[in-house]
Write a protein that holds these residues in place. Sequence first.
Motif, mmCIF file in Angstrom:
data_model
loop_
_atom_site.group_PDB
_atom_site.id
_atom_site.type_symbol
_atom_site.label_atom_id
_atom_site.label_comp_id
_atom_site.label_asym_id
_atom_site.label_seq_id
_atom_site.Cartn_x
_atom_site.Cartn_y
_atom_site.Cartn_z
ATOM 1 N N LEU A 151 149.776 64.783 37.929
ATOM 2 C CA LEU A 151 149.107 65.474 36.830
ATOM 3 C C LEU A 151 149.775 66.807 36.537
ATOM 4 O O LEU A 151 149.874 67.215 35.378
ATOM 5 C CB LEU A 151 147.623 65.681 37.143
ATOM 6 C CG LEU A 151 146.758 64.421 37.174
ATOM 7 C CD1 LEU A 151 145.310 64.776 37.513
ATOM 8 C CD2 LEU A 151 146.836 63.647 35.874
ATOM 9 N N GLU A 160 146.236 61.301 30.871
ATOM 10 C CA GLU A 160 146.387 60.775 32.230
ATOM 11 C C GLU A 160 145.070 60.782 33.003
ATOM 12 O O GLU A 160 144.814 59.887 33.806
ATOM 13 C CB GLU A 160 147.478 61.524 32.984
ATOM 14 C CG GLU A 160 148.864 61.277 32.400
ATOM 15 C CD GLU A 160 149.193 59.795 32.231
ATOM 16 O OE1 GLU A 160 149.021 59.010 33.195
ATOM 17 O OE2 GLU A 160 149.617 59.399 31.126
ATOM 18 N N ASN A 175 148.339 52.244 26.805
ATOM 19 C CA ASN A 175 148.802 53.610 26.548
ATOM 20 C C ASN A 175 148.227 54.142 25.239
ATOM 21 O O ASN A 175 147.765 55.286 25.173
ATOM 22 C CB ASN A 175 150.329 53.678 26.519
ATOM 23 C CG ASN A 175 150.944 53.553 27.895
ATOM 24 O OD1 ASN A 175 150.285 53.805 28.909
ATOM 25 N ND2 ASN A 175 152.192 53.148 27.953
ATOM 26 N N ARG A 188 143.278 57.804 31.748
ATOM 27 C CA ARG A 188 143.880 56.624 32.384
ATOM 28 C C ARG A 188 143.298 56.426 33.790
ATOM 29 O O ARG A 188 142.901 55.320 34.160
ATOM 30 C CB ARG A 188 145.401 56.778 32.471
ATOM 31 C CG ARG A 188 146.108 55.576 33.132
ATOM 32 C CD ARG A 188 147.599 55.851 33.362
ATOM 33 N NE ARG A 188 148.276 56.405 32.214
ATOM 34 C CZ ARG A 188 148.742 55.699 31.182
ATOM 35 N NH1 ARG A 188 148.596 54.391 31.169
ATOM 36 N NH2 ARG A 188 149.359 56.296 30.187
ATOM 37 N N VAL A 232 152.880 66.091 34.447
ATOM 38 C CA VAL A 232 152.515 65.739 33.074
ATOM 39 C C VAL A 232 152.071 66.987 32.314
ATOM 40 O O VAL A 232 152.481 67.206 31.171
ATOM 41 C CB VAL A 232 151.410 64.653 33.052
ATOM 42 C CG1 VAL A 232 150.808 64.498 31.665
ATOM 43 C CG2 VAL A 232 151.956 63.328 33.548
#
Length: 152
Positions: free
Chosen positions: A37, A52, A128, A55, A40
């Motif tokens: 994380l 994320e 995605n 996700r 990202v």
Amino acid sequence: MSTELINRITVKKDGVYVSSHSSNDTAPFHSWRCKGLSEVYAAEGQKGLDREVIRMLYEYAELRGSHKSLERYRYAKDAPEAHAIYRRYSDQIDDRYESMEEADKKSVWYKPTEKAKEYRAYEREMRNRMYEEISARCGEYDRKHKNRDMER
């Protein structure tokens, strides 16, 4: 199979910290720097982090507790609009799967055929897009709460 239970997500100067523990672990929540994380967030900012986290919530994590840092993710994931987005993408993925020949279906997870590989790439792309669309609701949450805070 365990689920990661998250009760706080904090962005600090040196990265993104998650307070969590595994659902099959009796240890208390502990805070740790999440390398993935953090990377990202460094590369894509808040939008990438939101995607994320969403996700994670769809694939292997759940939110626990009422820390303020979780509100935007609950807003994004738990609303009827998010459920509609999820259904739309899931239906598209299911339709693609059902359109395959039986031999291709059987090979999706073991020695995939070309058609099975195409399906998995399609599924990954659709997921995605779904995470991106649902995570955009975090920005909507921020805008609503910014306006509410300004009215006070």
